[in-house]
Design a protein around this motif. Structure first.
Motif, PDB file in Angstrom:
ATOM      1  N   MET A 103       0.818  -1.193   0.000  1.00  0.00           N
ATOM      2  CA  MET A 103       0.000   0.000   0.000  1.00  0.00           C
ATOM      3  C   MET A 103       0.865   1.262   0.000  1.00  0.00           C
ATOM      4  N   SER A 104       1.967   1.226   0.743  1.00  0.00           N
ATOM      5  CA  SER A 104       2.851   2.398   0.756  1.00  0.00           C
ATOM      6  C   SER A 104       3.436   2.655  -0.627  1.00  0.00           C
ATOM      7  N   GLU A 105       3.768   1.584  -1.327  1.00  0.00           N
ATOM      8  CA  GLU A 105       4.293   1.739  -2.690  1.00  0.00           C
ATOM      9  C   GLU A 105       3.231   2.307  -3.618  1.00  0.00           C
ATOM     10  N   LEU A 106       1.981   1.924  -3.407  1.00  0.00           N
ATOM     11  CA  LEU A 106       0.894   2.477  -4.215  1.00  0.00           C
ATOM     12  C   LEU A 106       0.797   3.983  -4.012  1.00  0.00           C
ATOM     13  N   VAL A 107       0.901   4.425  -2.752  1.00  0.00           N
ATOM     14  CA  VAL A 107       0.857   5.866  -2.472  1.00  0.00           C
ATOM     15  C   VAL A 107       2.053   6.559  -3.112  1.00  0.00           C
ATOM     16  N   GLU A 108       3.233   6.001  -2.950  1.00  0.00           N
ATOM     17  CA  GLU A 108       4.440   6.606  -3.535  1.00  0.00           C
ATOM     18  C   GLU A 108       4.308   6.715  -5.044  1.00  0.00           C
ATOM     19  N   TYR A 109       3.831   5.648  -5.685  1.00  0.00           N
ATOM     20  CA  TYR A 109       3.689   5.682  -7.138  1.00  0.00           C
ATOM     21  C   TYR A 109       2.612   6.690  -7.550  1.00  0.00           C
ATOM     22  N   THR A 110       1.524   6.747  -6.799  1.00  0.00           N
ATOM     23  CA  THR A 110       0.456   7.690  -7.108  1.00  0.00           C
ATOM     24  C   THR A 110       0.984   9.124  -7.103  1.00  0.00           C
ATOM     25  N   VAL A 111       1.731   9.470  -6.061  1.00  0.00           N
ATOM     26  CA  VAL A 111       2.293  10.824  -5.951  1.00  0.00           C
ATOM     27  C   VAL A 111       3.266  11.080  -7.096  1.00  0.00           C
ATOM     28  N   TYR A 112       4.147  10.119  -7.386  1.00  0.00           N
ATOM     29  CA  TYR A 112       5.114  10.262  -8.475  1.00  0.00           C
ATOM     30  C   TYR A 112       4.401  10.428  -9.817  1.00  0.00           C
ATOM     31  N   HIS A 113       3.465   9.533 -10.087  1.00  0.00           N
ATOM     32  CA  HIS A 113       2.769   9.537 -11.378  1.00  0.00           C
ATOM     33  C   HIS A 113       2.009  10.851 -11.591  1.00  0.00           C
ATOM     34  N   PHE A 114       1.257  11.268 -10.585  1.00  0.00           N
ATOM     35  CA  PHE A 114       0.477  12.492 -10.728  1.00  0.00           C
ATOM     36  C   PHE A 114       1.375  13.708 -10.869  1.00  0.00           C
ATOM     37  N   SER A 115       2.481  13.725 -10.176  1.00  0.00           N
ATOM     38  CA  SER A 115       3.414  14.839 -10.278  1.00  0.00           C
ATOM     39  C   SER A 115       3.972  14.941 -11.695  1.00  0.00           C
ATOM     40  N   ALA A 116       4.389  13.816 -12.244  1.00  0.00           N
ATOM     41  CA  ALA A 116       4.934  13.806 -13.608  1.00  0.00           C
ATOM     42  C   ALA A 116       3.863  14.202 -14.626  1.00  0.00           C
ATOM     43  N   GLU A 117       2.668  13.683 -14.441  1.00  0.00           N
ATOM     44  CA  GLU A 117       1.571  13.992 -15.352  1.00  0.00           C
ATOM     45  C   GLU A 117       1.228  15.480 -15.302  1.00  0.00           C
ATOM     46  N   GLU A 118       1.132  16.036 -14.112  1.00  0.00           N
ATOM     47  CA  GLU A 118       0.803  17.457 -13.970  1.00  0.00           C
ATOM     48  C   GLU A 118       1.900  18.340 -14.550  1.00  0.00           C
ATOM     49  N   LYS A 119       3.143  17.950 -14.428  1.00  0.00           N
ATOM     50  CA  LYS A 119       4.260  18.711 -15.009  1.00  0.00           C
ATOM     51  C   LYS A 119       4.127  18.746 -16.531  1.00  0.00           C
ATOM     52  N   LEU A 120       3.828  17.591 -17.118  1.00  0.00           N
ATOM     53  CA  LEU A 120       3.650  17.513 -18.571  1.00  0.00           C
ATOM     54  C   LEU A 120       2.499  18.419 -19.006  1.00  0.00           C
ATOM     55  N   LEU A 121       1.392  18.362 -18.294  1.00  0.00           N
ATOM     56  CA  LEU A 121       0.242  19.195 -18.645  1.00  0.00           C
ATOM     57  C   LEU A 121       0.545  20.676 -18.454  1.00  0.00           C
TER      58      LEU A 121
END
Length: 88
Positions: free
Chosen positions: A1-19
């Motif tokens: 579950m902790s890895e899911l949170v870490e990946y969620t934060v990473y993924h959304f951060s990268a996606e928002e930067k691209l946008l």
């Protein structure tokens, strides 16, 4: 579950930067959705870590909804936007 949170934060951060880099007009709304999903993920992690429950139908439904609704519908819109700008 902790890895899911870490990946969620990473993924959304990268996606928002691209946008942000491509001036996506729906970025503020998209960030709000990401924030809600991140908080839900953190809440599930905390409940799991406290021993409240094991991975359950609720978690599976959340992940299924995320994959089918957010990625399949919401993210598809910015995909079309980026493709129109020549970003693949």
């Amino acid at each position: 579950m902790s890895e899911l949170v870490e990946y969620t934060v990473y993924h959304f951060s990268a996606e928002e930067k691209l946008l942000e880099d491509h001036a996506y007009p729906g970025l503020a709304w998209h960030r709000r959705l990401h924030s809600e999903l991140t908080e839900k993920t953190k809440n599930l992690r905390d409940r799991f870590n406290s021993g409240e429950y094991v991975i359950s139908i609720e978690v599976m439904n959340f992940l299924k909804d995320w994959l089918t609704n957010h990625i399949g519908n919401v993210d598809k819109k910015y995909g079309e936007f980026l493709n129109a700008k020549g970003v693949y």
